[in-house]
Design a protein around this motif. Structure first.
Motif, short mmCIF file in Angstrom:
data_model
loop_
_atom_site.label_atom_id
_atom_site.label_comp_id
_atom_site.label_asym_id
_atom_site.label_seq_id
_atom_site.Cartn_x
_atom_site.Cartn_y
_atom_site.Cartn_z
N VAL A 220 36.75 50.09 45.75
CA VAL A 220 35.79 50.72 44.85
C VAL A 220 34.49 51.03 45.60
O VAL A 220 34.16 50.34 46.57
N MET B 57 32.65 46.64 37.13
CA MET B 57 32.32 47.30 38.39
C MET B 57 31.61 46.32 39.33
O MET B 57 31.93 46.26 40.52
N ARG C 229 34.01 43.97 40.97
CA ARG C 229 34.82 44.62 42.01
C ARG C 229 33.98 44.93 43.24
O ARG C 229 34.48 44.85 44.36
#
Length: 174
Positions: free
Chosen positions: A111, A148, A151
């Motif tokens: 990511v 998010m 990650r």
């Protein structure tokens, strides 16, 4: 800041204001004042930024910060200014209520964050653009930012490894 105790911070291109030295803040803010053609209140802005850092020393506050390596490599001000800033970051990393991870440029990752953001107590997400501050308060959207953040932190280096990376960058500056 009453009622707020946990801060999750992701920055991809600058060191967060709460960790900045006056010299680094001055160099960074000078650009924005000139670029945006705003009133030059640089001294007041730097003073306010420095004053806001007192929250770092409150035992009831917790900071979990993920920085991209680009954020700690991008130089604002002179080499001396940047060296002082990296030294300050290493100092702040030693605080018991502060966790700083640095995502190496060459890490295996799944990511990439598209913008920096702050999450306050899982109740508010703030993003800053050059011209506005965006507040996200919808629980579903906050949940996405929390996912998010989790990650983004996975490939980060912490502790001794993060310090080693910062020392190698300092050696490059010298």
């Amino acid at each position: 800041m009453s009622g707020q105790g946990r801060f999750l911070v992701y920055e991809h291109n600058v060191i967060p204001g709460i960790f900045q030295t006056a010299g680094y803040a001055r160099a960074l803010l000078s650009f924005w004042i000139e670029f945006l053609d705003t009133r030059n209140d640089l001294d007041a802005a730097v003073e306010a930024r420095m004053a806001s850092q007192s929250v770092l020393y409150r035992s009831d506050k917790r900071f979990s910060v993920v920085l991209e390596e680009a954020a700690v490599r991008t130089q604002f001000g002179s080499s001396e200014t940047m060296a002082g800033q990296l030294d300050r970051l290493m100092s702040v990393m030693s605080l018991p209520n502060v966790s700083v991870g640095i995502v190496p440029l060459r890490s295996d990752r799944k990511v990439v964050g598209s913008t920096g953001f702050w999450i306050y107590d899982d109740k508010l997400v703030q993003l800053e653009t050059p011209t506005a501050s965006i507040d996200v308060t919808q629980p579903q959207e906050i949940g996405l930012y929390l996912r998010m953040f989790e990650r983004l932190r996975l490939p980060a280096l912490y502790g001794r490894e993060a310090r080693s990376l910062l020392v190698s960058i300092l050696d490059e500056i010298a």
